[in-house]
Design a protein around this motif. Sequence first.
Motif, short mmCIF file in Angstrom:
data_model
loop_
_atom_site.label_atom_id
_atom_site.label_comp_id
_atom_site.label_asym_id
_atom_site.label_seq_id
_atom_site.Cartn_x
_atom_site.Cartn_y
_atom_site.Cartn_z
N LEU A 108 -66.67 85.51 6.75
CA LEU A 108 -65.74 85.25 8.31
C LEU A 108 -64.91 84.56 7.64
CD1 LEU A 108 -68.24 84.82 10.95
CD2 LEU A 108 -66.46 86.84 10.56
N ALA A 109 -65.29 83.71 6.48
CA ALA A 109 -63.20 82.95 6.08
C ALA A 109 -64.07 82.51 4.23
CB ALA A 109 -64.01 82.06 6.28
N PRO A 110 -63.83 83.71 3.91
CA PRO A 110 -63.72 83.12 2.18
C PRO A 110 -63.50 81.87 1.37
CG PRO A 110 -62.79 85.28 2.28
CD PRO A 110 -63.24 84.90 3.24
N GLU A 111 -62.79 81.23 2.16
CA GLU A 111 -62.19 79.86 2.20
C GLU A 111 -62.91 78.98 1.95
OE1 GLU A 111 -60.27 80.66 6.75
OE2 GLU A 111 -61.33 81.57 4.74
N ILE A 112 -63.62 78.77 3.16
CA ILE A 112 -64.76 78.45 3.15
C ILE A 112 -65.73 77.49 3.20
CG2 ILE A 112 -65.67 76.71 5.33
CD1 ILE A 112 -63.70 77.80 7.14
N GLU A 113 -66.54 76.64 2.08
CA GLU A 113 -67.25 76.47 1.46
C GLU A 113 -68.57 76.01 2.22
OE1 GLU A 113 -67.75 77.57 -1.59
OE2 GLU A 113 -65.90 78.09 -2.35
N THR A 114 -69.70 75.72 1.67
CA THR A 114 -70.98 75.30 2.17
C THR A 114 -71.03 74.37 0.97
OG1 THR A 114 -70.64 77.25 3.90
CG2 THR A 114 -72.98 75.39 3.63
N VAL A 115 -71.56 73.09 1.22
CA VAL A 115 -72.04 72.28 0.30
C VAL A 115 -73.94 71.36 0.92
CG1 VAL A 115 -72.06 69.92 -0.32
CG2 VAL A 115 -69.80 71.73 -1.01
N TYR A 116 -74.65 72.15 0.58
CA TYR A 116 -75.78 71.13 1.14
C TYR A 116 -76.31 70.20 0.34
CZ TYR A 116 -75.81 76.62 1.82
OH TYR A 116 -75.52 78.02 2.21
N LEU A 117 -76.93 69.31 1.42
CA LEU A 117 -77.68 68.10 0.54
C LEU A 117 -78.46 67.65 1.05
CD1 LEU A 117 -74.49 65.41 1.77
CD2 LEU A 117 -75.21 66.95 -0.42
N MET A 118 -79.86 67.27 0.41
CA MET A 118 -80.85 66.94 0.94
C MET A 118 -80.87 65.35 1.17
SD MET A 118 -82.85 68.87 -2.03
CE MET A 118 -82.27 67.33 -3.53
N PRO A 119 -81.99 65.30 1.98
CA PRO A 119 -82.17 64.24 2.18
C PRO A 119 -82.89 63.52 1.70
CG PRO A 119 -83.36 65.54 3.82
CD PRO A 119 -82.44 66.02 2.24
N SER A 120 -83.15 61.68 2.08
CA SER A 120 -83.31 61.26 1.15
C SER A 120 -85.27 61.45 1.58
CB SER A 120 -84.08 59.20 1.56
OG SER A 120 -83.81 59.49 2.58
N LEU A 121 -86.27 61.36 0.29
CA LEU A 121 -87.31 61.28 0.60
C LEU A 121 -88.07 61.19 2.18
CD1 LEU A 121 -89.97 63.46 -0.32
CD2 LEU A 121 -90.88 61.15 -1.90
N GLU A 122 -88.11 60.06 2.56
CA GLU A 122 -88.53 59.14 4.19
C GLU A 122 -88.26 59.98 4.58
OE1 GLU A 122 -85.28 56.50 2.00
OE2 GLU A 122 -86.41 57.95 1.87
N ASN A 123 -87.12 61.05 5.05
CA ASN A 123 -86.56 61.10 5.59
C ASN A 123 -86.64 63.18 5.86
OD1 ASN A 123 -85.58 59.15 7.20
ND2 ASN A 123 -83.65 59.11 6.14
N ALA A 124 -86.92 63.54 4.95
CA ALA A 124 -86.90 64.31 5.20
C ALA A 124 -87.89 65.44 6.51
CB ALA A 124 -87.94 65.60 3.19
#
Length: 161
Positions: A108-124
Amino acid sequence: MKRVIYPGTFDPITNGHMDIIIRATHLFDEIIVAVAKSSEKGPMFSHAQRIAMAKAACKSLDNVKVEGFSNLLVDFCRQMESTIIIRGLRAVSDFEYELQMGYANASLAPEIETVYLMPSLENAFISSSVVRSILKHDASCAHLLPPQVNAIIETSIKCKE
């Protein structure tokens, strides 16, 4: 300035969400926590309550703003002048769903990037659905929530009694 959007239903916002938000504050200039209306998901808390909880949880974070939205995420990104979406990944099961959503948004919007972050282990392991299950059984989930959010929920439960 790098402004990013962290979207979600946040029903309610948890320590896991806050982990991602705090990580993002070190990487980007401004984070907009975008609380989706998501009435089709049948949230436990109203849109206004979820926005209020997110604002309370993020109050001390100078470069974080909370906004509600009910349109397409890519349209909200354009409205907020952001070309980056942040999403959290806890487990492999999240990856498949997030990958689909990332591709759909990119179509829908090729100009928009998605970045993925992982929570710390205690919050996973923390998810809003786990919190809602605990709440439905009248048990405490204070250890899974920001203190401000837990206080709002406890007050709301007492008002219902």
